[in-house]
Design an enzyme around this catalytic site. Structure first.
Site, PDB file in Angstrom:
ATOM      1  CE  LYS A 203      -3.348   2.521   2.494  1.00  0.00           C
ATOM      2  NZ  LYS A 203      -4.775   1.641   3.663  1.00  0.00           N
ATOM      3  CE  LYS A 256      -6.649   2.089  -0.641  1.00  0.00           C
ATOM      4  NZ  LYS A 256      -7.059   2.175   0.535  1.00  0.00           N
TER       5      LYS A 256
HETATM    6 ZN   LIG Z   1      -6.356   3.650   8.287  1.00  0.00          ZN
END
Ligand SMILES: [Zn+2]
Length: 334
Positions: A203, A256
């Site tokens: 992420k 992501k």
């Molecule tokens: Zn968070």
């Protein structure tokens, strides 16, 4: 000898032959629709930076979920906006928390729809960080460190309470070190060894999350998330993040955002055999919506190409705010 000998166009002459040699197929089974659930009654408010995406209260949620089920989408990803926030995100792991209540309602009405619970604290903490924070003052400014190991305990509590409410998949998004192992152990101990973990393995600290922070009311009140989310400049580090999640027992890996990180999807696909998830994030959605509203692009064609690109890059599953639209388009004749 005639030139050219190799003619690539032979296999592009008609829709039938293009269909026959097509390498990548997008289906409704690939899609997960995110839903924002909020407190209050009778709420269905459109998020201004995400046209077509709404906040629902528990009593208006069912209409949205019915539409998703009718479209054949197999899963939803739940985000909660609680009524109260505090420094340790108590409402994230309360038995009657907003995500827990929404999960119970959805599973009682639609037991076959998969509920994926986002497991993080940032929507539930008053400081908007994904873990417990140690704050201090420096030159008159409030600063803070997000404490790793102390936060894990709260994330485990959150995951267990979500599983207890009926969540089918736990999706931890907090990017603390060791979160998969801690949550796996916590779920197993509580009797949920059958509940898989979809880890937000890779992420990035991305600007593409902007509209989501309005949607989830989760912008950090000081500092940023760069001490725990990844630097968008790094690719090799993504392999290390993913590898540790694999070793810690993750069942699925996620990248992501997706659009600016297609190379990372491909790297993970080549390196690991777990199912791979791409998160087509809020900023990616809002850009397309805004351009489409201006009449500058063909929304359906652009979204189809984007999501197909994510699958071609290696994703098996796509979390997207376009899931309902895409499901509709897939039903219509091409
Ligand atoms: Zn968070």
């Amino acid at each position: 000898m005639n030139f050219p000998i190799v003619r690539h166009r032979r296999l592009r002459q008609s829709a039938a032959i293009r269909g026959m040699v097509r390498e990548t197929v997008l289906t409704v089974d690939d899609l997960i629709q995110p839903i924002f659930v909020t407190y209050g009654k009778g709420v269905k408010n459109e998020i201004s930076s995400m046209p077509g995406v709404f906040h629902f209260s528990l009593d208006t949620l069912e209409e949205e979920v019915k539409e998703i089920v009718d479209l054949g989408i197999p899963a939803v990803l739940l985000f909660g906006i609680p009524e109260t926030k505090d420094s340790v995100g108590t409402s994230a792991y309360a038995e009657d928390g907003i995500v827990q209540e929404a999960t119970r309602i959805i599973k009682s009405r639609y037991p076959d729809l998969l509920v994926v619970a986002d497991t993080c604290l940032c929507e539930f903490t008053d400081h908007g960080h994904c873990g417990m924070v140690h704050t201090f003052e420096r030159d008159g400014h409030v600063c803070g460190d997000v404490m790793n190991d102390e936060s894990l305990e709260l994330l485990v509590k959150t995951a267990v309470s979500q599983a207890r409410a009926g969540a089918d998949i736990i999706a931890p998004s907090n990017m603390m070190d060791g979160f998969v192992q801690a949550i796996r152990a916590g779920l197993d101990e509580a009797g949920y060894s059958h509940v898989p973990i979809m880890s937000y393995s890779v992420k990035y600290a991305s600007s593409f999350y902007g509209p989501f922070r309005e949607a989830a009311d989760s912008a950090p009140q000081f500092g940023d998330r760069k001490t725990y989310q990844m630097d968008p400049a790094n690719a090799r580090e993504a392999l290390r993040e993913a590898e540790s999640d694999v070793l810690e027992g993750a069942d699925m890996l996620m990248v992501k955002p997706a659009l600016a990180f297609m190379d990372i999807l491909r790297m993970l696909r080549d390196q690991f055999d777990l199912p791979l998830v791409a998160y087509n994030v809020s900023g990616e959605y809002s850009m397309v919506k805004a351009a489409a509203q201006q009449g500058w692009i063909n929304e359906r064609a652009i979204v189809t190409e984007m999501l197909l690109g994510m699958k071609r890059a290696g994703a098996d599953i796509i979390i997207t705010y376009f899931a309902k639209d895409m499901a509709r388009w897939l039903r219509e004749k091409q």
